[in-house]
Design an enzyme around this catalytic site. Sequence first.
Site: not given
Length: 62
Positions: A2-3
């Site tokens: 996840p970014t």
Amino acid sequence: MPTFHVEMFEGRTVEQKRKFVEAVTRVTCETLGCSVSAVDIIITDIKRENWATGGELWIDKK
């Protein structure tokens, strides 16, 4: 991995940003079941003169 890309007005302290990224990372790992090292958070500080809502720059809002 996840970014998160977070844009916010400049002016927050490093300590406020530190607490923010720790909380977002913790909740992300709890929710998605990923490791802490998998979470990236990119914070971009924006000047109020470079952000507008409803046709009005935030620097002009009272």
